[in-house]
Scaffold this active site. Structure first.
Site, PDB file in Angstrom:
ATOM      1  N   ASN A   9       0.803  -1.219   0.000  1.00  0.00           N
ATOM      2  CA  ASN A   9       0.000   0.000   0.000  1.00  0.00           C
ATOM      3  C   ASN A   9       0.840   1.276   0.000  1.00  0.00           C
ATOM      4  O   ASN A   9       0.289   2.370   0.011  1.00  0.00           O
ATOM      5  CB  ASN A   9      -0.925   0.030   1.216  1.00  0.00           C
ATOM      6  CG  ASN A   9      -1.934  -1.088   1.188  1.00  0.00           C
ATOM      7  OD1 ASN A   9      -2.131  -1.728   0.170  1.00  0.00           O
ATOM      8  ND2 ASN A   9      -2.570  -1.344   2.316  1.00  0.00           N
ATOM      9  N   CYS A  10       2.143   1.164  -0.004  1.00  0.00           N
ATOM     10  CA  CYS A  10       3.041   2.313   0.074  1.00  0.00           C
ATOM     11  C   CYS A  10       3.179   2.976  -1.301  1.00  0.00           C
ATOM     12  O   CYS A  10       3.550   2.331  -2.279  1.00  0.00           O
ATOM     13  CB  CYS A  10       4.405   1.851   0.584  1.00  0.00           C
ATOM     14  SG  CYS A  10       5.691   3.107   0.494  1.00  0.00           S
TER      15      CYS A  10
END
Length: 119
Positions: A9-10
């Protein structure tokens, strides 16, 4: 083969993997929330990156929410425990190539230099 360690999710990890895709660099992505690095791997990375404190993203929300006594890890054992418990503290992406070279972070120019693109 290059291995990218980070969080799926980065945003920075996604930028890095898109860059690798665009320039045709083969890689494997490992989400270290799902596949926590072993204590031995953490020690290896710390040795290559200048120690455990250099590996930690101290501007992250996770770091700021830690109690002060956890932020003052005094030994490798305490750092290993902290990073296994909170792998999202590790600056990302962490990039390891087959030759053992290890780095953290992503910039277009840094990756061009690292992977010999457009040099």
């Amino acid at each position: 083969m290059t291995t990218i360690y980070g969080l799926k999710n980065c945003d920075t990890c996604r930028k890095a993997t898109r860059w690798l895709d665009r320039f045709g660099v083969a890689y494997t992505f490992v989400d270290y929330r799902d596949n926590k690095p072993s204590p031995e791997t953490l020690v290896e990375w710390a040795g290559r990156l200048g120690g455990f404190p250099a590996m930690v993203n101290k501007s992250s929300t996770t770091w700021r929410q830690l109690p002060d006594n956890r932020k003052g890890a005094a030994s490798d054992a305490e750092w290993k425990l902290l990073l296994r418990e909170h792998p999202q503290l590790i600056k990302r992406p962490l990039v390891v190539t087959d030759d053992g070279e290890t780095s953290q972070g992503f910039t277009d120019n840094g990756f061009k230099k690292r992977f010999g693109i457009g040099a």
